[in-house]
Design a protein around this motif. Structure first.
Motif, PDB file in Angstrom:
ATOM      1  N   LYS A 457       0.830  -1.208   0.000  1.00  0.00           N
ATOM      2  CA  LYS A 457       0.000   0.000   0.000  1.00  0.00           C
ATOM      3  C   LYS A 457       0.868   1.263   0.000  1.00  0.00           C
ATOM      4  CE  LYS A 457      -3.919   2.133   2.349  1.00  0.00           C
ATOM      5  NZ  LYS A 457      -3.363   3.491   2.265  1.00  0.00           N
ATOM      6  N   LEU A 458       1.942   1.229   0.796  1.00  0.00           N
ATOM      7  CA  LEU A 458       2.834   2.392   0.825  1.00  0.00           C
ATOM      8  C   LEU A 458       3.497   2.607  -0.526  1.00  0.00           C
ATOM      9  CD1 LEU A 458       4.560   1.974   4.325  1.00  0.00           C
ATOM     10  CD2 LEU A 458       2.934   3.749   3.648  1.00  0.00           C
ATOM     11  N   TYR A 463       3.540   6.262  -5.244  1.00  0.00           N
ATOM     12  CA  TYR A 463       3.560   6.562  -6.670  1.00  0.00           C
ATOM     13  C   TYR A 463       2.179   6.879  -7.232  1.00  0.00           C
ATOM     14  CZ  TYR A 463       8.332   4.804  -6.616  1.00  0.00           C
ATOM     15  OH  TYR A 463       9.667   4.616  -6.345  1.00  0.00           O
ATOM     16  N   HIS A 464       1.187   7.107  -6.376  1.00  0.00           N
ATOM     17  CA  HIS A 464      -0.160   7.411  -6.856  1.00  0.00           C
ATOM     18  C   HIS A 464      -0.769   8.532  -6.021  1.00  0.00           C
ATOM     19  CE1 HIS A 464       0.438   3.449  -8.671  1.00  0.00           C
ATOM     20  NE2 HIS A 464      -0.484   3.797  -9.568  1.00  0.00           N
ATOM     21  N   ASP A 465      -1.608   9.292  -6.658  1.00  0.00           N
ATOM     22  CA  ASP A 465      -2.298  10.395  -6.019  1.00  0.00           C
ATOM     23  C   ASP A 465      -3.466   9.858  -5.190  1.00  0.00           C
ATOM     24  OD1 ASP A 465      -3.004  13.201  -5.592  1.00  0.00           O
ATOM     25  OD2 ASP A 465      -4.731  12.712  -6.846  1.00  0.00           O
ATOM     26  N   ILE A 466      -3.599  10.332  -3.959  1.00  0.00           N
ATOM     27  CA  ILE A 466      -4.631   9.813  -3.058  1.00  0.00           C
ATOM     28  C   ILE A 466      -6.023  10.211  -3.534  1.00  0.00           C
ATOM     29  CG2 ILE A 466      -5.496   9.893  -0.684  1.00  0.00           C
ATOM     30  CD1 ILE A 466      -2.661  10.321   0.261  1.00  0.00           C
ATOM     31  N   LEU A 467      -6.182  11.422  -4.026  1.00  0.00           N
ATOM     32  CA  LEU A 467      -7.511  11.924  -4.392  1.00  0.00           C
ATOM     33  C   LEU A 467      -8.043  11.263  -5.658  1.00  0.00           C
ATOM     34  CD1 LEU A 467      -9.805  13.951  -3.884  1.00  0.00           C
ATOM     35  CD2 LEU A 467      -8.517  15.605  -5.274  1.00  0.00           C
ATOM     36  N   ASN A 472       1.445   9.795  -9.538  1.00  0.00           N
ATOM     37  CA  ASN A 472       1.811  11.121  -9.032  1.00  0.00           C
ATOM     38  C   ASN A 472       3.145  11.586  -9.617  1.00  0.00           C
ATOM     39  OD1 ASN A 472       3.639   9.550  -7.679  1.00  0.00           O
ATOM     40  ND2 ASN A 472       2.782   9.894  -5.651  1.00  0.00           N
ATOM     41  N   ARG A 473       3.653  12.657  -9.045  1.00  0.00           N
ATOM     42  CA  ARG A 473       4.899  13.243  -9.541  1.00  0.00           C
ATOM     43  C   ARG A 473       6.064  12.258  -9.452  1.00  0.00           C
ATOM     44  NH1 ARG A 473       7.304  18.338 -10.144  1.00  0.00           N
ATOM     45  NH2 ARG A 473       5.354  19.375  -9.576  1.00  0.00           N
ATOM     46  N   ALA A 474       6.158  11.509  -8.306  1.00  0.00           N
ATOM     47  CA  ALA A 474       7.261  10.574  -8.134  1.00  0.00           C
ATOM     48  C   ALA A 474       7.274   9.529  -9.250  1.00  0.00           C
ATOM     49  CB  ALA A 474       7.172   9.892  -6.770  1.00  0.00           C
ATOM     50  N   TRP A 475       6.082   8.998  -9.581  1.00  0.00           N
ATOM     51  CA  TRP A 475       6.025   8.008 -10.672  1.00  0.00           C
ATOM     52  C   TRP A 475       6.436   8.644 -11.986  1.00  0.00           C
ATOM     53  CZ3 TRP A 475       3.490   7.861 -15.293  1.00  0.00           C
ATOM     54  CH2 TRP A 475       3.488   6.634 -15.974  1.00  0.00           C
ATOM     55  N   LEU A 476       5.936   9.833 -12.246  1.00  0.00           N
ATOM     56  CA  LEU A 476       6.226  10.502 -13.508  1.00  0.00           C
ATOM     57  C   LEU A 476       7.720  10.770 -13.658  1.00  0.00           C
ATOM     58  CD1 LEU A 476       5.199  11.878 -16.087  1.00  0.00           C
ATOM     59  CD2 LEU A 476       4.941  13.981 -14.749  1.00  0.00           C
ATOM     60  N   MET A 477       8.352  11.260 -12.581  1.00  0.00           N
ATOM     61  CA  MET A 477       9.778  11.565 -12.660  1.00  0.00           C
ATOM     62  C   MET A 477      10.601  10.291 -12.871  1.00  0.00           C
ATOM     63  SD  MET A 477       9.644  14.803 -12.325  1.00  0.00           S
ATOM     64  CE  MET A 477      11.241  15.459 -11.898  1.00  0.00           C
ATOM     65  N   GLN A 478      10.194   9.229 -12.199  1.00  0.00           N
ATOM     66  CA  GLN A 478      10.913   7.967 -12.362  1.00  0.00           C
ATOM     67  C   GLN A 478      10.768   7.438 -13.787  1.00  0.00           C
ATOM     68  OE1 GLN A 478       9.496   4.217 -10.390  1.00  0.00           O
ATOM     69  NE2 GLN A 478      11.373   4.469  -9.180  1.00  0.00           N
TER      70      GLN A 478
END
Length: 899
Positions: A457-458, A463-467, A472-478
């Protein structure tokens, strides 16, 4: 652990063996009576009640305790001649003890020993003492050839060892006994210690045999001590326990005491310095006692378990220090008596501590109690002998040695017990730990499963937006980093929802969050397998197109996004319409970091917003160059404010009817370090957006007021001059506007009536009650207010009469429409309307940008009161304007001709 047990058992065996050896080596026979007798060497009996001892058939060591007679010489002035006379013969008395003991005495004692040899053999026997601490021992032997002539032999503690009659660690003399002789020999004894005359006589062979046996057992005792020291020293190194350090110090102190008592020190170490012998005999026991008390405090844990007794123990340690210092300042005899008593009291105290702790259940104190008890009993018996209360027999005199060896053995066993206790405690802790481990195994499995779920879950949340559930940004940058490193083709669409902040502010964040959720669902519905959408935060979304081949694919996706978002969103009672501004950028080899491509796509998105929103823009490198240039300008602007690189220029404001300078407008200029003068149009907007306009604007206002005050003081005819200063909309919204202006007027000394603030017309579009109140307060200070560039903004004319305005400033764009002759009359309607409006509201007008004479004439004809422009003067620095004012006040400027 077994090795330690075997070593401790070996120590105990050596101790028992030592005790047995001392008892076997006793030279004593059966107890004797206290009546004086003579030793008869031979077979003739003359008034003898003792058995006759033959030299040839019964060789033996004779104890002389009951054969000796004593005479006290308190004044120390008797001579051998007096002592050997018949008058003193009856004054000698026997000792009441088998081993004569006189305690601590300051007198000199004479000792008489009668000898008889009725055989025909002349022999040489040895007279020796088993007490090595006598200061002076003098032997007087009669000369068989010359009566009244005595041969003197000396030994003792203070007599050099190398000059003794017999080179031995204890006092010993050769005694020649002629055949058929009867003689008395005399000893003169003097000491500062306790006097115990433990004397023997034997033939030389038995003497050396007896000494060899004694030295052997002394060597055994030293061997035990050295073994104990080494054993515990290695334990100290391995276990790092301070108790072993104390033990080693105690054992070394006991060793030195043995060296002194056995005479080994005088024999081998300090033959010519008897002071060291007595110093070591006194100081090292005290040092040993001090360390032993410290070891007791640590071993018995008196500070925690027996706090009151611990204070007593500290008092004993302090007393030890004072006794050691007293040795250097007081006579030896009283301090020695006090030290002996103190040692006895200390051993009694430590024995009491052992009893108390053992009775309280501290079983580790058992060996400690045995060690203290053995030392106390042996010390007590020896003290009684030293004080003359009991005979100083060999057993009594050797009891401290036995007690000290027992002390060392038992202390070693006590330390072993403590280590075993520590091991047992650790073993118990290990067992408890194993039990807890077994109990936790089941829980650990459950926890591991829960942790795996949480980890998944963490990882998902990381790597995903909660809403919205989007990456999210971390996934995109990676992902972008992966594409860049592998040199794959890709493109990004940086999408920002238009007017989303307005929805949040008006309808609330819950509605805004629902809108984001529905928008994300729509965006996901148009994705293909090579495309992903991520939410960066807020209302920003980024589409990532992989394996893109052309810009056409990106623009098609941008059109689909616009179509999806332009459809209405029904959220409860609300029907919302939104659009998006999109920046498109394709990856290339120039990009080495994900931040770089997102930066350029963001720049393209803002370019779309500036061009009207609801559209897309493709990134152009020129846009980035412009943004970098603006960023550099902002950085230089901050440095310029800090370095005070700004200056003021002043443009005259002329009365169109009188042709006189009535005022000036302050205009800021930036003196760039490159040497260029930068106009406000290039940096004022940046200063307002970054907030730098505050510090810059207040500096302009203060400098303008200060300069105008200076001109008022310099020109008496120019006291009616006023100065126009532009006020930024950012400054106008500040709550401390009036307060700051008051402070500036106070600092510069300029009256408010000579200050006119120019405010742009757009400032009154969202005019609030607070701003209106601030303007009224400025009018109360006498400050005039002017609307700059009137006619080009969006102010409402129906509110103009409510504003405290004095002047309307006609924009340069209206003045430029004026032409020469009558052909330009059709371009004057707006100017006529502004002038008429100003007159109706009791305001004056100022026309700016006047460059030609006909413009000035027409403006004067239309009723405009003031003008400024290149026709009259360009903006001048303060020195140039000062020169112009000097000329002006002497001769008016002739520009407009009337009539």
């Amino acid at each position: 652990m077994k090795l330690r047990f075997y070593l401790q058992s070996f120590l105990l065996f050596l101790t028992i063996l030592l005790f047995w050896g001392i008892s076997v080596s006793q030279p004593f026979g059966s107890p004797q009576t206290t009546t004086p007798q003579s030793i008869i060497i031979g077979n003739n009996v003359t008034s003898i009640t003792k058995p006759i001892i033959s030299v040839t058939d019964r060789p033996e060591i004779y104890p002389l305790g009951t054969y000796l007679e004593f005479l006290e010489d308190p004044d120390k002035n008797l001579t051998i001649t007096e002592i050997s006379s018949p008058a003193f013969s009856q004054k000698f008395v026997p000792s009441k003890w088998q081993t004569p003991t006189f305690g601590f005495t300051t007198s000199t004692y004479w000792v008489k020993l009668p000898l008889v040899n009725d055989t025909n053999k002349s022999v040489e026997w040895v007279l020796f003492l088993e007490h090595q601490l006598i200061d002076h021992v003098e032997l007087y032997l009669p000369d068989p050839q010359l009566p009244q002539v005595w041969t003197v032999k000396k030994t003792g503690l203070l007599y050099p060892f190398i000059t003794r009659d017999i080179l031995d660690r204890l006092p010993a003399f050769r005694i020649p006994i002629p055949a058929y002789s009867k003689q008395n020999i005399y000893l003169r004894l003097e000491t500062t210690t306790s006097l115990i005359v433990n004397a023997f006589i034997s033939n030389p062979m038995l003497f050396w045999k007896h000494r060899s046996n004694a030295n052997f057992w002394i060597g055994i005792s030293y061997g035990i001590i050295i073994f104990a020291i080494l054993y515990n020293f290695f334990l100290l190194i391995s276990l790092r326990d301070i108790g072993y350090l104390y033990y080693v110090i105690i054992a070394l102190g006991i060793t030195i005491c043995f060296i002194v008592i056995d005479g080994v020190g005088m024999q081998y170490l300090w033959q010519k310095t008897a002071y060291w012998n007595k110093s070591a005999l006194f100081l090292f026991p005290l040092l040993t006692v001090f360390i032993f008390l410290q070891w007791t405090a640590d071993f018995l844990q008196t500070r925690q378990l027996l706090p009151r007794w611990h204070r007593c123990l500290q008092l004993y340690q302090i007393a030890t220090i004072f006794l050691s210092l007293g040795f250097f300042y007081f006579p030896y005899r009283p301090i020695a008596i006090l030290g002996s008593s103190f040692l006895l009291a200390t051993t009694g105290f430590t024995t009491l501590l052992g009893i108390i702790t053992y009775r309280r259940g501290y079983y580790l104190a058992r060996y400690y109690l045995l060690s203290c008890l053995s030392l106390f009993v042996s010390s007590f018996l020896r003290q009684l002998a030293l004080l003359g209360f009991i005979p100083g027999s060999l057993w009594i005199m050797e009891s401290p040695r036995i007690g000290l060896i027992a002390l060392m053995v038992f202390l070693s066993l006590a330390l072993g017990d403590r280590i075993n206790l520590f091991k047992a405690e650790k073993l118990q802790e290990q067992k408890l730990a194993l039990q807890e481990k077994d109990e936790l195994n089941a829980d650990l499995k459950l926890i591991q499963e829960q942790l795996l779920k949480r980890e998944r879950k963490l990882e998902y949340d990381a790597y995903h937006d909660i809403l919205t559930g989007l990456p999210n940004r971390a996934w995109l940058m990676q992902r972008l980093q992966y594409l860049i490193q592998n040199q794959l083709s890709y493109g990004v669409l940086f999408t920002d929802l238009d007017q989303f902040k307005t929805i949040n502010d008006t309808l609330g964040h819950p509605v805004g969050d629902r809108l984001l959720k529905y928008a994300s669902l729509r965006l996901q519905s148009i994705l293909n397998p090579q495309t992903n959408v991520a939410r960066l935060g807020g209302d920003e979304f980024v589409f990532l197109l992989e394996d893109i081949t052309s810009m056409e694919e990106a623009t098609k996706l941008a059109d689909l996004v616009q179509m999806q978002l332009q459809l209405p969103f029904k959220l409860g009672n609300y029907e919302l319409f939104i659009s998006a501004s999109i920046g498109i950028n394709l990856g290339n080899q120039d990009y080495q970091k994900p931040e770089e491509i997102l930066r350029d796509a963001d720049l393209a998105m803002y370019q779309a917003k500036r061009k009207g929103r609801g559209r897309y823009e493709i990134f152009d490198p020129l846009v980035r160059h412009s943004a970098m240039k603006r960023l550099d300008l902002e950085r230089e602007l901050r440095q310029a404010i800090h370095r005070q690189e700004f200056c003021l220029y002043y443009q005259p404001i002329v009365c169109l009817k009188t042709q006189q300078i009535r005022g000036v407008e302050a205009l800021v200029r930036w003196q760039h370090p490159s040497g260029k003068i930068i106009s406000p149009s290039q940096f004022i907007l940046i200063a307002e957006e970054t907030g730098l306009i505050n510090s810059l604007g207040w500096w302009i206002l203060e400098e303008s007021c200060r300069q105008m005050k200076q001109w008022h003081q310099e020109f008496s005819d120019g006291s009616s001059l006023f100065i126009n200063v532009n006020i930024s909309p950012v400054q106008l919204k500040q709550q401390d506007l009036v307060k700051n202006i008051k402070l500036i007027l106070h600092k510069t000394g300029l009256l408010g009536c000579y200050l006119k603030l120019e405010i742009t017309e757009s400032c009154f579009l969202e005019n609030t009650d607070a701003q209106l109140e601030a303007l009224n307060q400025l009018r109360e200070l006498g400050i005039n207010l002017c609307i700059d560039d009137f006619g080009t903004g969006y102010s409402s004319l129906n509110r103009l009469h409510t504003l405290p305005i004095n002047t309307l400033k006609i924009d340069q764009s209206f003045v430029n429409r004026l032409t020469a002759g009558n052909n330009g009359d059709g371009n004057t309607e707006i100017i006529e309307m502004i002038v008429a409006l100003a007159h109706s509201l009791d305001m004056n007008t100022v026309a700016e940008g006047i460059e030609f004479e006909f413009q000035a004439e027409k403006l004067a004809y239309l009723g405009c009161q003031f003008g400024q422009g290149y026709l009259f003067s360009r903006p001048l620095d303060k020195q140039s304007l000062t020169q112009l004012l000097k000329v002006t006040f002497q001769q008016p400027i002739n520009i407009v001709t009337n009539g």
